[in-house]
Design a protein around this motif. Structure first.
Motif, PDB file in Angstrom:
ATOM      1  N   UNK A  25       0.832  -1.203   0.000  1.00  0.00           N
ATOM      2  CA  UNK A  25       0.000   0.000   0.000  1.00  0.00           C
ATOM      3  C   UNK A  25       0.865   1.250   0.000  1.00  0.00           C
ATOM      4  N   UNK A  26       1.928   1.258   0.803  1.00  0.00           N
ATOM      5  CA  UNK A  26       2.801   2.428   0.871  1.00  0.00           C
ATOM      6  C   UNK A  26       3.439   2.742  -0.473  1.00  0.00           C
ATOM      7  N   UNK A  27       3.658   1.717  -1.286  1.00  0.00           N
ATOM      8  CA  UNK A  27       4.302   1.900  -2.584  1.00  0.00           C
ATOM      9  C   UNK A  27       3.312   1.930  -3.743  1.00  0.00           C
ATOM     10  N   UNK A  28       2.028   1.836  -3.452  1.00  0.00           N
ATOM     11  CA  UNK A  28       1.031   1.766  -4.524  1.00  0.00           C
ATOM     12  C   UNK A  28       1.035   3.051  -5.342  1.00  0.00           C
ATOM     13  N   UNK A  29       0.610   2.922  -6.579  1.00  0.00           N
ATOM     14  CA  UNK A  29       0.649   4.066  -7.489  1.00  0.00           C
ATOM     15  C   UNK A  29      -0.279   5.176  -7.009  1.00  0.00           C
ATOM     16  N   UNK A  49      -5.219  -1.446 -12.774  1.00  0.00           N
ATOM     17  CA  UNK A  49      -4.032  -1.294 -11.933  1.00  0.00           C
ATOM     18  C   UNK A  49      -4.422  -1.224 -10.459  1.00  0.00           C
ATOM     19  N   UNK A  50      -5.463  -0.480 -10.141  1.00  0.00           N
ATOM     20  CA  UNK A  50      -5.873  -0.358  -8.740  1.00  0.00           C
ATOM     21  C   UNK A  50      -6.354  -1.690  -8.181  1.00  0.00           C
ATOM     22  N   UNK A  51      -7.147  -2.415  -8.967  1.00  0.00           N
ATOM     23  CA  UNK A  51      -7.644  -3.715  -8.496  1.00  0.00           C
ATOM     24  C   UNK A  51      -6.502  -4.723  -8.412  1.00  0.00           C
ATOM     25  N   UNK A  52      -5.621  -4.738  -9.409  1.00  0.00           N
ATOM     26  CA  UNK A  52      -4.493  -5.660  -9.376  1.00  0.00           C
ATOM     27  C   UNK A  52      -3.540  -5.336  -8.237  1.00  0.00           C
ATOM     28  N   UNK A  82      -5.882   8.051  -4.556  1.00  0.00           N
ATOM     29  CA  UNK A  82      -5.414   7.774  -3.196  1.00  0.00           C
ATOM     30  C   UNK A  82      -6.475   7.069  -2.357  1.00  0.00           C
ATOM     31  N   UNK A  83      -7.650   7.648  -2.249  1.00  0.00           N
ATOM     32  CA  UNK A  83      -8.675   7.066  -1.386  1.00  0.00           C
ATOM     33  C   UNK A  83      -9.192   5.729  -1.918  1.00  0.00           C
ATOM     34  N   UNK A  84      -9.431   5.568  -3.229  1.00  0.00           N
ATOM     35  CA  UNK A  84      -9.768   4.222  -3.707  1.00  0.00           C
ATOM     36  C   UNK A  84      -8.690   3.191  -3.393  1.00  0.00           C
ATOM     37  N   UNK A 132       8.797   1.187 -10.383  1.00  0.00           N
ATOM     38  CA  UNK A 132       9.750   1.337 -11.470  1.00  0.00           C
ATOM     39  C   UNK A 132       9.314   2.396 -12.480  1.00  0.00           C
ATOM     40  N   UNK A 133       8.003   2.489 -12.724  1.00  0.00           N
ATOM     41  CA  UNK A 133       7.499   3.407 -13.748  1.00  0.00           C
ATOM     42  C   UNK A 133       6.796   4.623 -13.165  1.00  0.00           C
ATOM     43  N   UNK A 134       6.602   4.653 -11.853  1.00  0.00           N
ATOM     44  CA  UNK A 134       5.814   5.706 -11.238  1.00  0.00           C
ATOM     45  C   UNK A 134       6.621   6.924 -10.860  1.00  0.00           C
TER      46      UNK A 134
END
Length: 459
Positions: free
Chosen positions: A135-139, A265-268, A307-309, A346-348
Motif C-alpha cells: 500500500x505504501x508503494x502503490x501508485x 491497476x488499482x484492483x491488481x 489515493x482514497x480508492x 519502477x514506472x511511477x
C-alpha cells in the motif's frame, strides 16, 4: 505464506504491533523529503499556494480566504472541505508551505499504518507487513504525495478507519467514520454512497439506508446551498465545467483507455481476491464517477484522485484474503500485487523524483534570485510554480493565461517564468511571453529584472 497467520482474535507479537507503524514512518519520511525537495526545485504549484494561503490565515485566527482564487474569495466558496482548517496547525509550527507537504505525508502514513495493523491482525505478521509495504508503494499513494497538497490526503486516515472497522464488522463505528466523509470534500458524498452499498451487501440495511440518505442530503446542501452562498458569484464554480454521462464511460474505458488501465491497476494492486469483499463497491462508486466524467484528467493514474480508492481497496484486499483458504489463490493474488507494486515503483513518480534529485537544478539559483527582487510584505502576481515560494510573507495573486481578461487587480509586482506552459486553461501553451508584453505595453509595468527566463515586472 500462511505460516505467519495468527488468525482472527489472536494478538500479534511485537513485530506485528510495531511493524506497520515502522513501515508507515519510513514511507512517510521518504515522501515528506521528496515532496520538500520537489518544492525546492520549483515544481510545486497552484494547489499548494491556495492551501498555503488558507493555512497562513487560519493560523493567524483569520477567515480562510485565498487571494490565489480571487479577491475576497472564501475558500469554501470553491469547495466545501472544512478539513483544510486543520492545516493551520502545521503552519503554526512552521510557517512555510513545506509544513503542509510534511503534514500530507504524515496523514498518508497514518492511513497506511491503520490498514497495516488491520492486515497483521487478520492475516498474520509476515503477510500483513507485506501488504502494508504494498500500500505504501502503490501508485495511488505515490501520485498523491508528490503532487502538491490536497484535502483528500488529510481524509485518508478517516477512510482507513472506516475500511478497517468494516472489515472488523464494527458496523456502527464504520457508519460514524463514513458519515464524516463530507467534511473532507463535497464529492466525498459519493464515497459515502459506496460504503452504503457495501453495508447493504453485508446485510446492514438500516445503516446503509441512513448513509445513502445522508450522502444525498450532504451533496445537495454543498452544491446547491452552502458553496453558492459563500461563492463571490453565488454559484457552484464547477457546474458545467465537467459533465457526467454514459458516453464518457465509453470514452474513458474504451476509446481513450486510460480509465480501464486505472481500474485494472488499482484492483491488481490490491489483488484480485479483493473482489471477494463488499468493500469493492465502496471503491467502485468514486471510480465510476471519475470514468463517467468529461474531465479526462480524472481518468488516469496521475494526481491525487486514486489515493482514497487505493486505501479502500487495500482494506478490501485484507478482507478478501482473510476469506480465502486456498493457499494457491493466496500466493497468486499476493504475487500479482507484488508484481504491480514493482511496476508502479519502477514506472511511477517515486523513481522519477529520486532521479530528478540526482540531477543538478540548472535554474533554481536564478529562480531564488528572482524571488529576492520582491520585497517582503509586497503584493505580487506570480505563476503556478513561483507562487508557493512567495506566500509565506507576501500577498500572492495567481497569474494565468487569461489573467488580463478575468482579473481586474494589478499589483505592484509581477513575477513570471517565460518558459512556463502551466496555468489555468494553459493546455501546454507557452503563454507568459504574451502576458509580459501586454503588461508592459498596456498595464504600465516596467521590466526591472530578468535572468534565465525569469522576469520581474514592477508597476
Amino acid at each position: 505464506m500462511a505460516g505467519g497467520q495468527q488468525g482472527e482474535g489472536t494478538a500479534p507479537g511485537r513485530a506485528g504491533r510495531l511493524g506497520p507503524w515502522l513501515v508507515a514512518a519510513v514511507a512517510g519520511a521518504l515522501y515528506a523529503v521528496l515532496s520538500c525537495l520537489r518544492h525546492e526545485r520549483y515544481l510545486s504549484g497552484m494547489d499548494l499556494a491556495i492551501f498555503g494561503q488558507v493555512a497562513r490565515r487560519v493560523a493567524s485566527g483569520e477567515a480562510p480566504y485565498s487571494e490565489m482564487k480571487g479577491a475576497d474569495y472564501l475558500i469554501f466558496g470553491d469547495h466545501l472541505h472544512p478539513v483544510v482548517l486543520l492545516l493551520g496547525v502545521p503552519w503554526r509550527l512552521w510557517g512555510d508551505p513545506r509544513s503542509l507537504l510534511v503534514a500530507q505525508a504524515v496523514c498518508v502514513a497514518i492511513a497506511v499504518a491503520i490498514v497495516g495493523r488491520l492486515a497483521v491482525e487478520r492475516l498474520g505478521t509476515r503477510l500483513g507487513l507485506l501488504l502494508t509495504v504494498l500500500l505504501a508503494l502503490s501508485v495511488g499513494v505515490q501520485a498523491a504525495v508528490v503532487f502538491d497538497v490536497h484535502e483528500v490526503a488529510l481524509g485518508a486516515p478517516l477512510v482507513a478507519l472506516a475500511g478497517a472497522d468494516f472489515v472488523r464488522r464494527r458496523w456502527n463505528r464504520t457508519a460514524i467514520w463514513v458519515a464524516l466523509f463530507p467534511l473532507v470534500k463535497e464529492d466525498m458524498a459519493v464515497l459515502v454512497l459506496g460504503f452504503a452499498l457495501a453495508l447493504l451487501v453485508a446485510g446492514r440495511r438500516r445503516l446503509a439506508a441512513a448513509l445513502a440518505v445522508w450522502a444525498g442530503v450532504a451533496l445537495v446542501l454543498a452544491l446547491r446551498v452552502i458553496i453558492p452562498a459563500l461563492n463571490p458569484r453565488g454559484i457552484y464554480p464547477y457546474s458545467g465545467t465537467t459533465s457526467v454521462a454514459p458516453q464518457h464511460v465509453w470514452d474513458s474505458l474504451v476509446a481513450d483507455g486510460r480509465g480501464s488501465i486505472t481500474v485494472l491497476v488499482l484492483v491488481a494492486s490490491a489483488g484480485l481476491l479483493s473482489l471477494r469483499s463488499p468493500l469493492v463497491l465502496a471503491a467502485a462508486a468514486p471510480l465510476g464517477l471519475r470514468m463517467a466524467s468529461s474531465n479526462d484528467s480524472y481518468w488516469g493514474l496521475d494526481y491525487h484522485y486514486s489515493l482514497l480508492p487505493a486505501v479502500v481497496l487495500a482494506c478490501a484486499a485484507v478482507d478478501g484474503l482473510a476469506r480465502t483458504r486456498s493457499q494457491a489463490l493466496l500466493r497468486a493474488t499476493v504475487g500479482l500485487s507484488v508484481a504491480v507494486a514493482v511496476w508502479a515503483v519502477w514506472t511511477g513518480p517515486l523513481v522519477d523524483e529520486v532521479e530528478r534529485q540526482l540531477t543538478p537544478c540548472a535554474r533554481c539559483a536564478d529562480a531564488r534570485a528572482a524571488l529576492d527582487q520582491v520585497p517582503v510584505g509586497a503584493e505580487v502576481a506570480a505563476d503556478d510554480h513561483l507562487a508557493p515560494h512567495l506566500l509565506a510573507d507576501r500577498t500572492v495573486l495567481h497569474v494565468h493565461p487569461n489573467y488580463t481578461d478575468e482579473e481586474t487587480r494589478r499589483p505592484e509586482w509581477m513575477l513570471l517564468d517565460r518558459r512556463t506552459d502551466t496555468g489555468r486553461n494553459a493546455h501546454g501553451r507557452a503563454w507568459s511571453e504574451e502576458l509580459v508584453e501586454h503588461s508592459i505595453e498596456q498595464d504600465g509595468y516596467e521590466l526591472v529584472w530578468e535572468r534565465a527566463g525569469y522576469v520581474v515586472l514592477r508597476r
